[in-house]
Design an enzyme around this catalytic site. Structure first.
Site, PDB file in Angstrom:
ATOM      1  N   THR A  98       0.844  -1.193   0.000  1.00 45.95           N
ATOM      2  CA  THR A  98       0.000   0.000   0.000  1.00 45.95           C
ATOM      3  C   THR A  98       0.878   1.241   0.000  1.00 45.95           C
ATOM      4  OG1 THR A  98      -1.327  -1.303   1.575  1.00 45.95           O
ATOM      5  CG2 THR A  98      -2.057   0.964   1.125  1.00 45.95           C
ATOM      6  N   GLU A 230     -13.538 -12.527   2.831  1.00 46.29           N
ATOM      7  CA  GLU A 230     -12.827 -12.893   4.080  1.00 46.29           C
ATOM      8  C   GLU A 230     -13.790 -12.911   5.254  1.00 46.29           C
ATOM      9  OE1 GLU A 230      -9.758  -9.766   3.356  1.00 46.29           O
ATOM     10  OE2 GLU A 230      -8.463 -11.195   4.371  1.00 46.29           O
TER      11      GLU A 230
HETATM   12  P1  5GP Z   1       1.552  -3.335   3.123  1.00 46.02           P
HETATM   13  O1  5GP Z   1       0.473  -2.994   2.132  1.00 46.02           O
HETATM   14  O2  5GP Z   1       1.646  -2.287   4.212  1.00 46.02           O
HETATM   15  O3  5GP Z   1       2.881  -3.624   2.504  1.00 46.02           O
HETATM   16  O4  5GP Z   1       1.145  -4.729   3.820  1.00 46.02           O
HETATM   17  C1  5GP Z   1       0.312  -4.812   4.959  1.00 46.02           C
HETATM   18  C2  5GP Z   1      -1.123  -4.467   4.596  1.00 46.02           C
HETATM   19  O5  5GP Z   1      -1.655  -5.463   3.713  1.00 46.02           O
HETATM   20  C3  5GP Z   1      -2.073  -4.490   5.787  1.00 46.02           C
HETATM   21  O6  5GP Z   1      -2.081  -3.252   6.467  1.00 46.02           O
HETATM   22  C4  5GP Z   1      -3.421  -4.778   5.125  1.00 46.02           C
HETATM   23  O7  5GP Z   1      -3.946  -3.596   4.560  1.00 46.02           O
HETATM   24  C5  5GP Z   1      -3.030  -5.704   3.991  1.00 46.02           C
HETATM   25  N1  5GP Z   1      -3.188  -7.128   4.382  1.00 46.02           N
HETATM   26  C6  5GP Z   1      -2.232  -7.987   4.778  1.00 46.02           C
HETATM   27  N2  5GP Z   1      -2.751  -9.213   5.037  1.00 46.02           N
HETATM   28  C7  5GP Z   1      -4.065  -9.114   4.768  1.00 46.02           C
HETATM   29  C8  5GP Z   1      -5.145 -10.051   4.826  1.00 46.02           C
HETATM   30  O8  5GP Z   1      -5.012 -11.239   5.180  1.00 46.02           O
HETATM   31  N3  5GP Z   1      -6.378  -9.584   4.486  1.00 46.02           N
HETATM   32  C9  5GP Z   1      -6.574  -8.286   4.077  1.00 46.02           C
HETATM   33  N4  5GP Z   1      -7.813  -7.923   3.758  1.00 46.02           N
HETATM   34  N5  5GP Z   1      -5.581  -7.386   4.006  1.00 46.02           N
HETATM   35  C10 5GP Z   1      -4.344  -7.791   4.355  1.00 46.02           C
END
Ligand code: 5GP
Length: 334
Positions: A98, A230
């Site tokens: 993100t 989910e």
């Molecule tokens: P980043 O996008 O900060 O590199 O990775 C972490 C983010 O990925 C989390 O804050 C969340 O938004 C998303 N994320 C990680 N694992 C999951 C999951 O199992 N389900 C969902 N819906 N989002 C996830």
């Protein structure tokens, strides 16, 4: 397990901040603890806890984001995550993250992704290709292509991994913020960005908030993958399937009607076994939808989701699937 490690594999559902090594998280927490910015013992307790509900996982992500949001750290964790996947013979990785703003660190969404790209360039252990088309045609790639054993065949005998990026829209974001991420993805298309993911806490946000940005992304030819089902939310699941994403992740809380629709549309599913069990989205492997989808020939791919948070690996997921499902049903795994 060694056999699964030695197999060349692909990983299509890995969140950058969920794939950080525990040792790195603890080191970062200790540094912030020394500066008095967090209480290290409290943070340590959260990091080393291994059974977390879905809502606890999202609390952990908020903590991880406090530990990782500066450019240097984003670059470091990206480098380490790529090295870890390459070490277990992942030859094609779609890493999702993100894009974040952090005014106090001078970070905006673009500079965040640039820090990620810097991490890709910083890897020396293996050759990272995030620009060319993965192909078996050596001419098309300047004489370099991935062999089935994961080594580059340009004579260097250095392992090679193809990496592509998906930019995630967090369900906490507004329509405008989601659109900003899509526009960034379009601008960074020639730097390895191939698509958009919708993720974040599934009980937050409305599908219609993200739809304009996702439709625009799709019109522009970006690939879209959605975290779908989910939690039980039939209205959203139907709307998501109707959108015809390139792939969906999880699909845990589908009813009969949703399964029928998914199967008729043949939308590939990213399956994350350990994540589903750890977060108790699925109560046990013997009732996991992997078996039904696999036996009905539906396109699926085994993925880690968050290899750091759930202490897993792609090889571990294959090994788990083989032991849980390998001797039942119509087929064998591989
Ligand atoms: P980043 O996008 O900060 O590199 O990775 C972490 C983010 O990925 C989390 O804050 C969340 O938004 C998303 N994320 C990680 N694992 C999951 C999951 O199992 N389900 C969902 N819906 N989002 C996830």
């Amino acid at each position: 397990m060694d056999w699964w490690v030695s197999m060349p594999k692909i990983e299509l559902h890995a969140h950058l901040n969920g794939s950080i090594r525990d040792s790195t998280l603890l080191e970062l927490a200790r540094e912030l603890g020394d500066k008095g910015l967090v209480s290290f013992p409290d943070v340590e307790h959260v990091i080393v806890k291994h059974d977390r509900s879905l809502s606890e996982v999202f609390k952990l992500f908020d903590l991880i984001h406090i530990l990782t949001t500066d450019h240097e750290t984003v670059t470091r964790i990206t480098k380490e995550v790529i090295e870890d996947f390459a070490a277990e013979n992942v030859v094609y990785l779609e890493l999702r993250t993100t894009p974040k703003k952090n005014v106090s660190k001078g970070m905006n969404k673009r500079s965040y992704i640039e820090a990620v790209l810097e991490g890709l360039r910083a890897v020396t252990m293996v050759e990272v290709d995030f620009l060319s088309e993965p192909s078996i045609d050596s001419q098309a790639n300047g004489g370099i292509y991935a062999r089935s054993d994961g080594y580059a065949s340009n004579g260097t005998e250095k392992k090679k991994i193809f990496v592509r990026l998906l930019l995630s829209i967090d369900r906490r974001e507004s329509t405008e913020a989601a659109m900003e991420t899509v526009k960034l993805a379009l601008e960074m298309r020639h730097q390895g960005v191939v698509g958009i993911d919708l993720s974040g806490n599934p009980i937050i946000g409305e599908w219609l908030t993200f739809l304009p940005a996702l439709e625009f992304a799709k019109e522009q030819g970006l690939l879209i993958t959605l975290h779908c089902g989910e939690v039980p939310n039939p209205v959203e699941i139907h709307a998501m399937l109707h959108f015809l994403p390139a792939r969906i992740g999880h699909a845990c809380c589908f009813g009969e009607e949703e399964w029928a629709k998914l199967k008729s549309l043949k939308i590939p599913v990213e399956i994350c076994l350990t994540s589903n069990i750890r977060t108790e989205t699925i109560s046990s492997l013997d009732i996991h939808h992997f078996a039904d989808l696999y036996n009905s020939g539906h396109p699926i791919v085994l993925c880690t989701d968050d290899s750091g948070v759930f202490s897993t690996s792609v090889s571990g997921e294959y090994s788990l699937a083989a032991s849980a499902f390998g001797k039942t049903g119509a087929g064998t795994i591989i």
